[in-house]
Every structure is written in C-alpha cells, then in structure tokens.
Design a protein around this motif. Structure first.
Motif, PDB file in Angstrom:
ATOM      1  N   ARG A  38       0.849  -1.190   0.000  1.00 55.91           N
ATOM      2  CA  ARG A  38       0.000   0.000   0.000  1.00 55.91           C
ATOM      3  C   ARG A  38       0.882   1.236   0.000  1.00 55.91           C
ATOM      4  N   LEU A  39       0.376   2.325  -0.559  1.00 53.68           N
ATOM      5  CA  LEU A  39       1.085   3.593  -0.507  1.00 53.68           C
ATOM      6  C   LEU A  39       0.803   4.243   0.838  1.00 53.68           C
ATOM      7  N   GLU A  40       1.852   4.603   1.590  1.00 53.98           N
ATOM      8  CA  GLU A  40       1.715   5.224   2.902  1.00 53.98           C
ATOM      9  C   GLU A  40       2.736   6.344   3.052  1.00 53.98           C
ATOM     10  N   LEU A  41       2.498   7.220   4.012  1.00 55.85           N
ATOM     11  CA  LEU A  41       3.489   8.222   4.392  1.00 55.85           C
ATOM     12  C   LEU A  41       4.261   7.676   5.580  1.00 55.85           C
ATOM     13  N   VAL A  42       5.585   7.652   5.465  1.00 49.47           N
ATOM     14  CA  VAL A  42       6.439   7.170   6.542  1.00 49.47           C
ATOM     15  C   VAL A  42       7.435   8.270   6.911  1.00 49.47           C
ATOM     16  N   PRO A  43       7.932   8.261   8.154  1.00 48.53           N
ATOM     17  CA  PRO A  43       8.943   9.259   8.530  1.00 48.53           C
ATOM     18  C   PRO A  43      10.183   9.107   7.656  1.00 48.53           C
ATOM     19  N   ALA A 101       9.212  -0.834   3.929  1.00 51.32           N
ATOM     20  CA  ALA A 101       8.920   0.231   2.970  1.00 51.32           C
ATOM     21  C   ALA A 101       9.823   0.022   1.770  1.00 51.32           C
ATOM     22  N   SER A 102       9.249   0.059   0.592  1.00 46.74           N
ATOM     23  CA  SER A 102      10.001  -0.170  -0.636  1.00 46.74           C
ATOM     24  C   SER A 102      10.137   1.145  -1.386  1.00 46.74           C
ATOM     25  N   TYR A 103      11.369   1.503  -1.708  1.00 46.83           N
ATOM     26  CA  TYR A 103      11.648   2.723  -2.454  1.00 46.83           C
ATOM     27  C   TYR A 103      12.167   2.346  -3.827  1.00 46.83           C
ATOM     28  N   GLU A 104      11.431   2.715  -4.862  1.00 44.15           N
ATOM     29  CA  GLU A 104      11.886   2.496  -6.236  1.00 44.15           C
ATOM     30  C   GLU A 104      12.673   3.734  -6.649  1.00 44.15           C
ATOM     31  N   VAL A 105      13.813   3.526  -7.252  1.00 41.59           N
ATOM     32  CA  VAL A 105      14.650   4.659  -7.654  1.00 41.59           C
ATOM     33  C   VAL A 105      14.873   4.630  -9.162  1.00 41.59           C
ATOM     34  N   CYS A 106      15.123   5.804  -9.720  1.00 40.60           N
ATOM     35  CA  CYS A 106      15.340   5.890 -11.172  1.00 40.60           C
ATOM     36  C   CYS A 106      16.666   5.255 -11.574  1.00 40.60           C
ATOM     37  N   ALA A 107      17.713   5.471 -10.795  1.00 41.68           N
ATOM     38  CA  ALA A 107      19.027   4.919 -11.107  1.00 41.68           C
ATOM     39  C   ALA A 107      19.456   4.017  -9.955  1.00 41.68           C
ATOM     40  N   SER A 123       6.407  11.932  17.488  1.00 39.40           N
ATOM     41  CA  SER A 123       5.620  11.819  16.262  1.00 39.40           C
ATOM     42  C   SER A 123       6.169  12.802  15.237  1.00 39.40           C
ATOM     43  N   PRO A 124       6.474  12.335  14.024  1.00 40.74           N
ATOM     44  CA  PRO A 124       7.031  13.242  13.018  1.00 40.74           C
ATOM     45  C   PRO A 124       5.987  14.241  12.535  1.00 40.74           C
ATOM     46  N   ARG A 125       6.458  15.438  12.172  1.00 38.49           N
ATOM     47  CA  ARG A 125       5.581  16.444  11.582  1.00 38.49           C
ATOM     48  C   ARG A 125       5.278  16.043  10.140  1.00 38.49           C
ATOM     49  N   ARG A 126       4.252  16.620   9.577  1.00 41.50           N
ATOM     50  CA  ARG A 126       3.842  16.302   8.206  1.00 41.50           C
ATOM     51  C   ARG A 126       4.987  16.523   7.213  1.00 41.50           C
ATOM     52  N   ASP A 127       5.785  17.586   7.396  1.00 43.99           N
ATOM     53  CA  ASP A 127       6.880  17.861   6.461  1.00 43.99           C
ATOM     54  C   ASP A 127       8.064  16.912   6.645  1.00 43.99           C
ATOM     55  N   GLU A 128       8.006  16.047   7.645  1.00 45.88           N
ATOM     56  CA  GLU A 128       9.050  15.043   7.865  1.00 45.88           C
ATOM     57  C   GLU A 128       8.636  13.665   7.339  1.00 45.88           C
ATOM     58  N   MET A 129       7.524  13.619   6.631  1.00 46.49           N
ATOM     59  CA  MET A 129       7.015  12.363   6.101  1.00 46.49           C
ATOM     60  C   MET A 129       7.299  12.290   4.603  1.00 46.49           C
ATOM     61  N   GLU A 130       7.413  11.053   4.084  1.00 46.39           N
ATOM     62  CA  GLU A 130       7.622  10.848   2.657  1.00 46.39           C
ATOM     63  C   GLU A 130       6.826   9.624   2.205  1.00 46.39           C
ATOM     64  N   PRO A 131       6.392   9.610   0.944  1.00 50.64           N
ATOM     65  CA  PRO A 131       5.609   8.469   0.465  1.00 50.64           C
ATOM     66  C   PRO A 131       6.502   7.257   0.206  1.00 50.64           C
ATOM     67  N   ALA A 132       5.949   6.088   0.461  1.00 56.02           N
ATOM     68  CA  ALA A 132       6.654   4.839   0.171  1.00 56.02           C
ATOM     69  C   ALA A 132       5.621   3.743  -0.036  1.00 56.02           C
ATOM     70  N   ALA A 133       6.008   2.725  -0.763  1.00 55.16           N
ATOM     71  CA  ALA A 133       5.181   1.536  -0.919  1.00 55.16           C
ATOM     72  C   ALA A 133       5.490   0.637   0.276  1.00 55.16           C
ATOM     73  N   VAL A 134       4.463   0.309   1.071  1.00 53.01           N
ATOM     74  CA  VAL A 134       4.686  -0.359   2.357  1.00 53.01           C
ATOM     75  C   VAL A 134       3.966  -1.701   2.427  1.00 53.01           C
ATOM     76  N   VAL A 137      14.916  -1.322   0.189  1.00 48.64           N
ATOM     77  CA  VAL A 137      13.874  -1.741   1.119  1.00 48.64           C
ATOM     78  C   VAL A 137      14.283  -1.302   2.519  1.00 48.64           C
ATOM     79  N   ARG A 138      13.323  -0.775   3.254  1.00 48.43           N
ATOM     80  CA  ARG A 138      13.577  -0.266   4.604  1.00 48.43           C
ATOM     81  C   ARG A 138      12.738  -1.048   5.603  1.00 48.43           C
ATOM     82  N   TYR A 139      13.350  -1.441   6.720  1.00 46.69           N
ATOM     83  CA  TYR A 139      12.686  -2.178   7.793  1.00 46.69           C
ATOM     84  C   TYR A 139      12.351  -1.208   8.913  1.00 46.69           C
ATOM     85  N   LEU A 140      11.081  -1.175   9.323  1.00 42.89           N
ATOM     86  CA  LEU A 140      10.639  -0.315  10.425  1.00 42.89           C
ATOM     87  C   LEU A 140       9.923  -1.160  11.471  1.00 42.89           C
ATOM     88  N   ARG A 141      10.368  -1.050  12.728  1.00 49.05           N
ATOM     89  CA  ARG A 141       9.655  -1.688  13.834  1.00 49.05           C
ATOM     90  C   ARG A 141       9.347  -0.616  14.865  1.00 49.05           C
TER      91      ARG A 141
END
Length: 122
Positions: free
Chosen positions: A48-53, A87-93, A66-77, A98-102
C-alpha cells in the motif's frame, strides 16, 4: 545502541484468478542480543502507498516523537503487523531499496534500517 542485523525476503507476486489484488510472501528476521530473533512472516502481504517518517540514518537517528507532516515521505509499504513493516523505495538509477521499520507499543520507531540485496554491493 548496538546495531543488530536485519534480513528480509520478499517473494514473487501472486494473483488470484478474478482478483485485482497482488500479494507476496514477506518474511523478516531481526537479530537480537542473546535472545531469540524477532521473526515475522506474512503469506499474503499487500503493498500500500503510505506516508512514513524520513529515514534519519543509524545509529541514533530513531524518531522519538511523532514526526511532523513535512518530515514524512511516500513509500510503498508492506505492513506485516501493526508494529513491523517494510517500505520499498523504487529509484530511477540503481537498485530499489527496502527499509525495515519496527515500532514500539506507542508508535515510536524502535528499529529503522535500510536493507540491501545480497546480490547488490554496498
């Protein structure tokens, strides 16, 4: 804090006939100092698409508030449990990351680690 190893396996995509949902088997293993490792497996994880810190790096970069809204970024989770997610981050290059959050019971991030493919040099 002492770094503990984390590993994740994301299986191939699976689609059920007549369904628009794509699922994967996802498993994570987090090492622990002298204790049993924390292992989580979900047979039918849905991305799912989510906002993560934002990733703050390690060590010492954990989010203790708790992170502020401007400290969040979209990721596929992939949410494996209410407290463990990938969280999975697709990059152009370059290869995708993949990021692990607990999180703890209060929603604060306890473990935040960027994972690298075993076939990708660090």
């Amino acid at each position: 804090t002492r770094a503990t190893p984390v590993a994740a396996m994301i299986g191939p995509a699976q689609v059920q006939t007549g369904s628009t949902v794509v699922t994967r088997t996802v498993e994570t293993v987090e090492g622990a100092d002298g204790a049993m490792p924390l292992r989580v497996r979900l047979e039918d994880a849905v991305m799912r698409l989510e906002l993560v810190p934002r990733y703050l790096g390690a060590p010492g970069g954990l989010q203790r508030r708790s992170p502020r809204r401007d400290e969040m970024e979209p990721a596929a989770v992939y949410a494996l449990t209410p407290l463990v997610s990938l969280a999975s981050y697709e990059v152009c290059a370059g290869p995708p990351t993949v990021r692990y959050l607990r999180r703890d019971a209060h929603g604060r991030i306890e473990k935040d680690a960027m994972l690298y493919s075993a076939s990708t040099p660090k």
